[in-house]
Design a protein around this motif. Sequence first.
Motif, PDB file in Angstrom:
ATOM      1  N   HIS A 157      58.398   0.130  46.564  1.00  9.30           N
ATOM      2  CA  HIS A 157      57.362  -0.888  46.467  1.00  9.30           C
ATOM      3  C   HIS A 157      57.387  -1.517  45.082  1.00  9.30           C
ATOM      4  O   HIS A 157      57.716  -0.868  44.087  1.00  9.30           O
ATOM      5  CB  HIS A 157      55.985  -0.279  46.732  1.00  9.30           C
ATOM      6  CG  HIS A 157      55.715  -0.036  48.179  1.00  9.30           C
ATOM      7  ND1 HIS A 157      55.375  -1.051  49.056  1.00  9.30           N
ATOM      8  CD2 HIS A 157      55.759   1.105  48.914  1.00  9.30           C
ATOM      9  CE1 HIS A 157      55.203  -0.551  50.268  1.00  9.30           C
ATOM     10  NE2 HIS A 157      55.426   0.759  50.214  1.00  9.30           N
ATOM     11  N   CYS A 158      57.032  -2.784  45.024  1.00 12.09           N
ATOM     12  CA  CYS A 158      56.938  -3.491  43.736  1.00 12.09           C
ATOM     13  C   CYS A 158      55.545  -4.088  43.630  1.00 12.09           C
ATOM     14  O   CYS A 158      55.288  -5.184  44.145  1.00 12.09           O
ATOM     15  CB  CYS A 158      58.000  -4.590  43.643  1.00 12.09           C
ATOM     16  SG  CYS A 158      57.958  -5.479  42.066  1.00 12.09           S
ATOM     17  N   PRO A 159      54.626  -3.386  42.953  1.00  8.47           N
ATOM     18  CA  PRO A 159      53.244  -3.872  42.877  1.00  8.47           C
ATOM     19  C   PRO A 159      53.065  -5.112  42.010  1.00  8.47           C
ATOM     20  O   PRO A 159      52.028  -5.756  42.073  1.00  8.47           O
ATOM     21  CB  PRO A 159      52.483  -2.675  42.294  1.00  8.47           C
ATOM     22  CG  PRO A 159      53.526  -1.873  41.582  1.00  8.47           C
ATOM     23  CD  PRO A 159      54.789  -2.060  42.338  1.00  8.47           C
ATOM     24  N   GLY A 160      54.048  -5.458  41.204  1.00  7.58           N
ATOM     25  CA  GLY A 160      53.930  -6.644  40.365  1.00  7.58           C
ATOM     26  C   GLY A 160      55.007  -6.688  39.312  1.00  7.58           C
ATOM     27  O   GLY A 160      55.891  -5.825  39.252  1.00  7.58           O
ATOM     28  N   LYS A 161      54.933  -7.700  38.451  1.00  9.49           N
ATOM     29  CA  LYS A 161      55.968  -7.893  37.435  1.00  9.49           C
ATOM     30  C   LYS A 161      55.971  -6.780  36.392  1.00  9.49           C
ATOM     31  O   LYS A 161      57.001  -6.534  35.746  1.00  9.49           O
ATOM     32  CB  LYS A 161      55.813  -9.258  36.775  1.00  9.49           C
ATOM     33  CG  LYS A 161      56.127 -10.405  37.738  1.00  9.49           C
ATOM     34  CD  LYS A 161      56.016 -11.772  37.084  1.00  9.49           C
ATOM     35  CE  LYS A 161      56.328 -12.884  38.090  1.00  9.49           C
ATOM     36  NZ  LYS A 161      56.210 -14.224  37.494  1.00  9.49           N
ATOM     37  N   ASP A 162      54.832  -6.100  36.225  1.00  9.62           N
ATOM     38  CA  ASP A 162      54.800  -4.970  35.305  1.00  9.62           C
ATOM     39  C   ASP A 162      55.765  -3.873  35.763  1.00  9.62           C
ATOM     40  O   ASP A 162      56.369  -3.186  34.933  1.00  9.62           O
ATOM     41  CB  ASP A 162      53.386  -4.402  35.191  1.00  9.62           C
ATOM     42  CG  ASP A 162      52.458  -5.305  34.378  1.00  9.62           C
ATOM     43  OD1 ASP A 162      52.968  -6.233  33.706  1.00  9.62           O
ATOM     44  OD2 ASP A 162      51.232  -5.081  34.411  1.00  9.62           O
TER      45      ASP A 162
END
Length: 272
Positions: free
Chosen positions: A115-120
């Motif tokens: 999963h990639c929750p965001g650019k962070d």
Amino acid sequence: MADDREVLRELWDGRLPIKFNLAADEVSSMEHPEPCYLLVPRQSYFPLVADKVQRYFLKYTANSQGEEMWLEYEGQPLKWHYPIGVLFDLFASSTMLPWSLVVHFQKFPEDELLHCPGKDAVESHFMSSVKEADTLKHRGQVINGMQKKDHKQLWMGLQNDKFDQFWAINRRLMEHGEENCFKHLPFRLYQSDKPCVQRLFRPITEEGEQRLLGDLVREVAPQVFNTEEDASRSWKVVIQGVEPPMETPVQWLSEHFSYPDNFLHICLVSSQ
């Protein structure tokens, strides 16, 4: 490092035209949306460049505001933490351009993708790779000697596609000291149907001779490269969209053909 700046700039400026299509079974509107086209940097990651794609297709899907977008090519979910150029070289280097991808908001493949929750999350992955590469090259001494603002400049240079901003810091990670080589070569070797391979590899022999790309590939993938003749008929070695000669020193390749994460990403692609 040898200052072949034109090589570095040419690779940095590499772009891929991509055609994004919303999965047919996820269209909730009466009319199927037109594809979305982007020209994206090979050096980047999909979560950094696909905001426009997500915004465009969300209005054509049902109840997808909180769902994570993921991409597929010919049935293969694409790992967001691989550089875009690596994904293309590995799965689609022989395809016609633009590269046609399918956009999904449903049925996330939990067993195949992170999963990639965001650019962070992308920044965290990227900096972790840079630190790992420097541990292999310099025992971590260069990256640990930098200030936090230097780490941030590396990341912002990549995120904003700023060559000079990035290389003002990254050139320090490519210095090789008194031995004139890295301690070990940061590399990852890919085949489309096998796990990524990574192991310790010295860029010079005990006698001080430079080791070549052919030496690395034969050592890491002996099942593929049993003989030079067999290899040349069945496989291509692709790095940054280029097929470097097998006689290329791996130290030079590491300095000039590494992705921004400081790893040399080597794709073995069937030529049959």
